[in-house]
Design a protein around this motif. Structure first.
Motif, short mmCIF file in Angstrom:
data_model
loop_
_atom_site.label_atom_id
_atom_site.label_comp_id
_atom_site.label_asym_id
_atom_site.label_seq_id
_atom_site.Cartn_x
_atom_site.Cartn_y
_atom_site.Cartn_z
N ALA A 22 0.94 -1.22 -0.04
CA ALA A 22 -0.06 0.09 0.05
C ALA A 22 0.74 1.23 -0.04
O ALA A 22 0.69 2.42 -0.76
CB ALA A 22 -1.12 -0.19 1.08
N ARG A 23 2.15 1.37 0.67
CA ARG A 23 2.89 2.25 0.82
C ARG A 23 3.63 2.52 -0.58
O ARG A 23 3.83 3.69 -1.02
CB ARG A 23 3.79 2.27 2.05
N VAL A 24 3.99 1.18 -1.05
CA VAL A 24 4.47 1.29 -2.53
C VAL A 24 3.61 2.07 -3.51
O VAL A 24 4.14 2.59 -4.40
CB VAL A 24 5.06 -0.08 -2.96
N ALA A 25 2.49 1.54 -3.32
CA ALA A 25 1.56 2.14 -4.37
C ALA A 25 1.48 3.65 -4.30
O ALA A 25 1.09 4.44 -5.29
CB ALA A 25 -0.06 1.60 -4.12
N ASP A 26 1.69 4.46 -3.15
CA ASP A 26 1.83 5.55 -2.88
C ASP A 26 3.03 6.40 -3.37
O ASP A 26 3.37 7.39 -3.12
CB ASP A 26 1.36 5.96 -1.47
N GLU A 30 11.35 3.88 0.15
CA GLU A 30 11.68 2.91 1.18
C GLU A 30 10.92 1.69 1.31
O GLU A 30 11.53 0.70 1.71
CB GLU A 30 11.64 3.83 2.64
N ALA A 31 9.81 1.65 1.17
CA ALA A 31 8.70 0.76 1.36
C ALA A 31 8.90 -0.33 0.06
O ALA A 31 9.00 -1.44 0.28
CB ALA A 31 7.32 1.23 1.27
N PHE A 32 9.36 0.28 -0.94
CA PHE A 32 9.71 -0.70 -2.09
C PHE A 32 10.99 -1.16 -1.63
O PHE A 32 11.06 -2.50 -2.18
CB PHE A 32 9.81 0.16 -3.42
N ALA A 33 12.14 -0.71 -1.45
CA ALA A 33 13.24 -1.23 -0.77
C ALA A 33 12.74 -2.48 -0.01
O ALA A 33 13.54 -3.58 -0.16
CB ALA A 33 14.23 -0.20 -0.19
N ALA A 34 11.92 -2.43 1.03
CA ALA A 34 11.60 -3.32 2.16
C ALA A 34 11.00 -4.45 1.23
O ALA A 34 11.20 -5.68 1.36
CB ALA A 34 10.81 -2.75 3.14
N TRP A 69 6.45 -2.17 -8.92
CA TRP A 69 6.46 -0.77 -8.60
C TRP A 69 5.57 0.11 -9.22
O TRP A 69 4.96 1.01 -8.77
CB TRP A 69 8.05 -0.36 -8.78
N ARG A 70 5.37 -0.41 -10.51
CA ARG A 70 4.76 0.69 -11.47
C ARG A 70 2.91 0.32 -11.15
O ARG A 70 2.35 0.98 -11.22
CB ARG A 70 4.83 0.30 -12.83
N THR A 71 2.75 -1.10 -10.86
CA THR A 71 1.19 -1.36 -10.57
C THR A 71 0.82 -1.83 -9.12
O THR A 71 -0.02 -2.50 -9.05
CB THR A 71 1.12 -2.79 -11.57
N ALA A 72 1.51 -1.36 -8.29
CA ALA A 72 1.27 -1.56 -7.06
C ALA A 72 -0.20 -1.29 -6.48
O ALA A 72 -0.82 -1.85 -5.61
CB ALA A 72 2.12 -1.09 -5.81
N ALA A 73 -0.79 -0.21 -6.95
CA ALA A 73 -1.80 0.45 -6.91
C ALA A 73 -3.24 -0.69 -7.28
O ALA A 73 -4.14 -0.58 -6.86
CB ALA A 73 -2.17 1.55 -7.59
N ARG A 74 -2.67 -1.67 -8.19
CA ARG A 74 -3.61 -2.49 -8.81
C ARG A 74 -3.78 -3.78 -7.67
O ARG A 74 -4.74 -4.48 -7.89
CB ARG A 74 -3.35 -2.98 -9.90
N PHE A 75 -3.03 -3.91 -6.74
CA PHE A 75 -2.94 -4.96 -5.97
C PHE A 75 -4.35 -5.09 -5.15
O PHE A 75 -4.63 -3.78 -4.72
CB PHE A 75 -1.88 -4.97 -5.07
N ARG A 76 -5.05 -6.06 -4.90
CA ARG A 76 -6.40 -6.09 -4.16
C ARG A 76 -6.05 -7.04 -3.25
O ARG A 76 -6.15 -8.58 -3.70
CB ARG A 76 -7.40 -6.53 -5.23
N PRO A 77 -6.22 -6.92 -1.84
CA PRO A 77 -5.86 -7.89 -0.92
C PRO A 77 -7.07 -8.87 -0.79
O PRO A 77 -6.79 -10.07 -0.35
CB PRO A 77 -5.89 -7.00 0.41
N ASP A 78 -8.26 -8.54 -1.16
CA ASP A 78 -9.34 -9.54 -1.18
C ASP A 78 -9.17 -10.73 -2.10
O ASP A 78 -10.00 -11.67 -2.16
CB ASP A 78 -10.64 -8.82 -1.28
N GLN A 79 -8.39 -10.67 -3.18
CA GLN A 79 -8.23 -11.51 -4.36
C GLN A 79 -6.97 -12.39 -3.94
O GLN A 79 -6.47 -13.39 -4.79
CB GLN A 79 -7.94 -10.83 -5.51
N GLY A 80 -6.24 -12.17 -2.91
CA GLY A 80 -4.81 -13.07 -2.59
C GLY A 80 -4.04 -12.26 -1.75
O GLY A 80 -3.97 -11.00 -1.66
#
Length: 194
Positions: A22-26, A30-34, A69-80
């Motif tokens: 979620a932080r990577v999507a923003d 640093e979140a991406f590095a983690a 990195w580019r598509t992190a905003a598309r991640f849906r936690p309800d789908q996996g």
């Protein structure tokens, strides 16, 4: 954050991957590095199993990480889980690379075959033309003198019916009949089916 170790066990370390993504999507670097530290190893391992080439596996794993990195905003936690989402991307990219490499190999093999195969066999072609010419000459000798003259003037000299009639001093209808009869006899002599 769960971290997968070399022996396949997981260890708890920091925040959950879903919070990190979620932080990577923003746009949090640093979140991406983690996230990278947590998932790069398993991504590379999966890609290597599919591709079996370390250099290509590194390249594809890097492409997957850029895509995360580019598509992190598309991640849906309800789908996996994040790991499932990323590993699915990695597997698809690896399979795409295998297919791409196979298509390139197939194209190269086809081009190699085309380059080696001559358009035609020149010697065979010349022999066939000579044999056919000889057969035409032999069949021309079976025609009557008038038929042979009419056919020869029309087909070898390029005369029209009227020009053949003028050259032979014969009526146009007679010339047409001689030529038709002569061509029928030539066809039969050469074994051509009508």
């Amino acid at each position: 954050m769960k971290r997968i170790t070399r022996n396949g066990e997981t260890s708890q370390r920091g925040p959950e991957l879903s919070d990190v993504i979620a932080r990577v999507a923003d746009g949090d670097q640093e979140a991406f590095a983690a996230l990278y530290d947590s998932i790069a190893g398993p991504v590379y391992g999966l890609v290597l199993k599919v591709l079996r080439d370390p250099a290509q596996s590194e390249e594809v794993a890097q492409e997957v990480m850029v895509e995360v990195w580019r598509t992190a905003a598309r991640f849906r936690p309800d789908q996996g889980s994040v790991m499932t989402w990323v590993m699915t991307m990695a597997h698809r990219r690896a399979v795409d690379r295998v297919r791409s490499e196979q298509a390139a190999t197939d194209r190269e093999q086809l081009n190699t075959v085309r380059e080696r195969t001559p358009d035609y066999d020149q010697v065979s072609e010349e022999v066939a033309v000579r044999l056919e010419s000889e057969q035409v000459r032999r069949c021309l000798r079976t025609l009557s003198e008038l038929q042979r003259q009419a056919v020869t003037l029309a087909y070898y000299q390029g005369y029209t019916y009227r020009e053949v009639a003028a050259a032979l001093s014969a009526p146009l209808g007679t010339v047409k009949t001689r030529m038709r009869d002569g061509l029928i006899r030539l066809r039969d002599c050469m074994g051509v089916n009508a």
